[in-house]
Structure formats: C-alpha cells, structure tokens
Design a protein around this motif. Sequence first.
Motif, mmCIF file in Angstrom:
data_model
loop_
_atom_site.group_PDB
_atom_site.id
_atom_site.type_symbol
_atom_site.label_atom_id
_atom_site.label_comp_id
_atom_site.label_asym_id
_atom_site.label_seq_id
_atom_site.Cartn_x
_atom_site.Cartn_y
_atom_site.Cartn_z
ATOM 1 N N GLU A 68 0.825 -1.208 0.000
ATOM 2 C CA GLU A 68 0.000 0.000 0.000
ATOM 3 C C GLU A 68 0.863 1.264 0.000
ATOM 4 O O GLU A 68 0.554 2.239 -0.689
ATOM 5 C CB GLU A 68 -0.958 0.002 1.182
ATOM 6 N N ARG A 69 1.967 1.248 0.748
ATOM 7 C CA ARG A 69 2.879 2.400 0.757
ATOM 8 C C ARG A 69 3.507 2.603 -0.619
ATOM 9 O O ARG A 69 3.617 3.731 -1.111
ATOM 10 C CB ARG A 69 3.963 2.218 1.826
ATOM 11 N N ASP A 70 3.905 1.503 -1.259
ATOM 12 C CA ASP A 70 4.477 1.597 -2.600
ATOM 13 C C ASP A 70 3.462 2.153 -3.599
ATOM 14 O O ASP A 70 3.794 2.981 -4.445
ATOM 15 C CB ASP A 70 4.978 0.235 -3.075
ATOM 16 N N ILE A 71 2.240 1.694 -3.495
ATOM 17 C CA ILE A 71 1.179 2.181 -4.386
ATOM 18 C C ILE A 71 0.937 3.663 -4.152
ATOM 19 O O ILE A 71 0.813 4.445 -5.101
ATOM 20 C CB ILE A 71 -0.115 1.359 -4.207
ATOM 21 N N GLU A 72 0.870 4.076 -2.906
ATOM 22 C CA GLU A 72 0.642 5.486 -2.583
ATOM 23 C C GLU A 72 1.801 6.354 -3.065
ATOM 24 O O GLU A 72 1.594 7.438 -3.604
ATOM 25 C CB GLU A 72 0.443 5.658 -1.066
ATOM 26 N N ARG A 73 3.031 5.869 -2.902
ATOM 27 C CA ARG A 73 4.199 6.593 -3.382
ATOM 28 C C ARG A 73 4.144 6.743 -4.903
ATOM 29 O O ARG A 73 4.382 7.824 -5.442
ATOM 30 C CB ARG A 73 5.468 5.862 -2.954
ATOM 31 N N ALA A 74 3.806 5.666 -5.598
ATOM 32 C CA ALA A 74 3.712 5.715 -7.060
ATOM 33 C C ALA A 74 2.587 6.647 -7.493
ATOM 34 O O ALA A 74 2.733 7.408 -8.463
ATOM 35 C CB ALA A 74 3.477 4.309 -7.615
ATOM 36 N N ARG A 75 1.471 6.633 -6.796
ATOM 37 C CA ARG A 75 0.342 7.508 -7.106
ATOM 38 C C ARG A 75 0.732 8.976 -6.928
ATOM 39 O O ARG A 75 0.412 9.821 -7.768
ATOM 40 C CB ARG A 75 -0.839 7.154 -6.202
ATOM 41 N N ASN A 76 1.439 9.286 -5.851
ATOM 42 C CA ASN A 76 1.881 10.665 -5.620
ATOM 43 C C ASN A 76 2.884 11.119 -6.681
ATOM 44 O O ASN A 76 2.825 12.258 -7.151
ATOM 45 C CB ASN A 76 2.493 10.807 -4.229
ATOM 46 N N GLN A 77 3.777 10.226 -7.070
ATOM 47 C CA GLN A 77 4.751 10.567 -8.101
ATOM 48 C C GLN A 77 4.042 10.800 -9.437
ATOM 49 O O GLN A 77 4.373 11.739 -10.167
ATOM 50 C CB GLN A 77 5.787 9.457 -8.239
ATOM 51 N N LEU A 78 3.063 9.983 -9.756
ATOM 52 C CA LEU A 78 2.305 10.154 -10.988
ATOM 53 C C LEU A 78 1.538 11.475 -10.972
ATOM 54 O O LEU A 78 1.522 12.205 -11.972
ATOM 55 C CB LEU A 78 1.340 8.986 -11.191
ATOM 56 N N ALA A 79 0.931 11.806 -9.856
ATOM 57 C CA ALA A 79 0.199 13.075 -9.746
ATOM 58 C C ALA A 79 1.139 14.252 -9.927
ATOM 59 O O ALA A 79 0.812 15.231 -10.614
ATOM 60 C CB ALA A 79 -0.507 13.148 -8.397
ATOM 61 N N SER A 80 2.318 14.173 -9.347
ATOM 62 C CA SER A 80 3.311 15.236 -9.491
ATOM 63 C C SER A 80 3.745 15.378 -10.945
ATOM 64 O O SER A 80 3.852 16.497 -11.470
ATOM 65 C CB SER A 80 4.511 14.935 -8.601
ATOM 66 N N THR A 81 3.974 14.266 -11.608
ATOM 67 C CA THR A 81 4.377 14.288 -13.017
ATOM 68 C C THR A 81 3.277 14.887 -13.887
ATOM 69 O O THR A 81 3.543 15.707 -14.772
ATOM 70 C CB THR A 81 4.713 12.864 -13.493
#
Length: 73
Positions: free
Chosen positions: A9-22
């Motif tokens: 879940e932490r990995d998914i949230e980190r990836a989601r935040n990175q995608l939103a930033s991009t």
Amino acid sequence: MPRDTDSIERDIERARNQLASTLDELSVRTNPKRLVENAKATLVAKVNEPPVKYALVGAGALVVVLVLRKIFS
C-alpha cells in the motif's frame, strides 16, 4: 518471502503521488499561454542577436530604397 500489505500500500501510494506530481508538471509545461510566452521570448532573444538584428535592418533599408526608387522613377 511475500511482502506485507502495508508495504504494498505504501508503494502504491508513493507511485500515485509521483504520478500526480508528473501530471501536474506536464500540465504546466503544456499550458498554451506558457508555450506562447516561451516561443515569444525565444524569438525576441534570437532577433536581438547582432547578426540577425543587422540583417533585418539591412533588409528594411533595402525595402525602403526599392520603394523610394519605385515612387520617384
């Protein structure tokens, strides 16, 4: 060894935040007003270079001479 759900879940949230930033960065970069401003700034900088500026002045002077010749001939 399988990963625990909290780690996933932490990995998914980190990836989601990175995608939103991009996506936010891409929306800023591709803003039409920003693209026009960047193109205008690039063009002004290019025109203000001495060789380009002198070539434009020379071309303008040539046009004036040709128009005056046409008028007074």
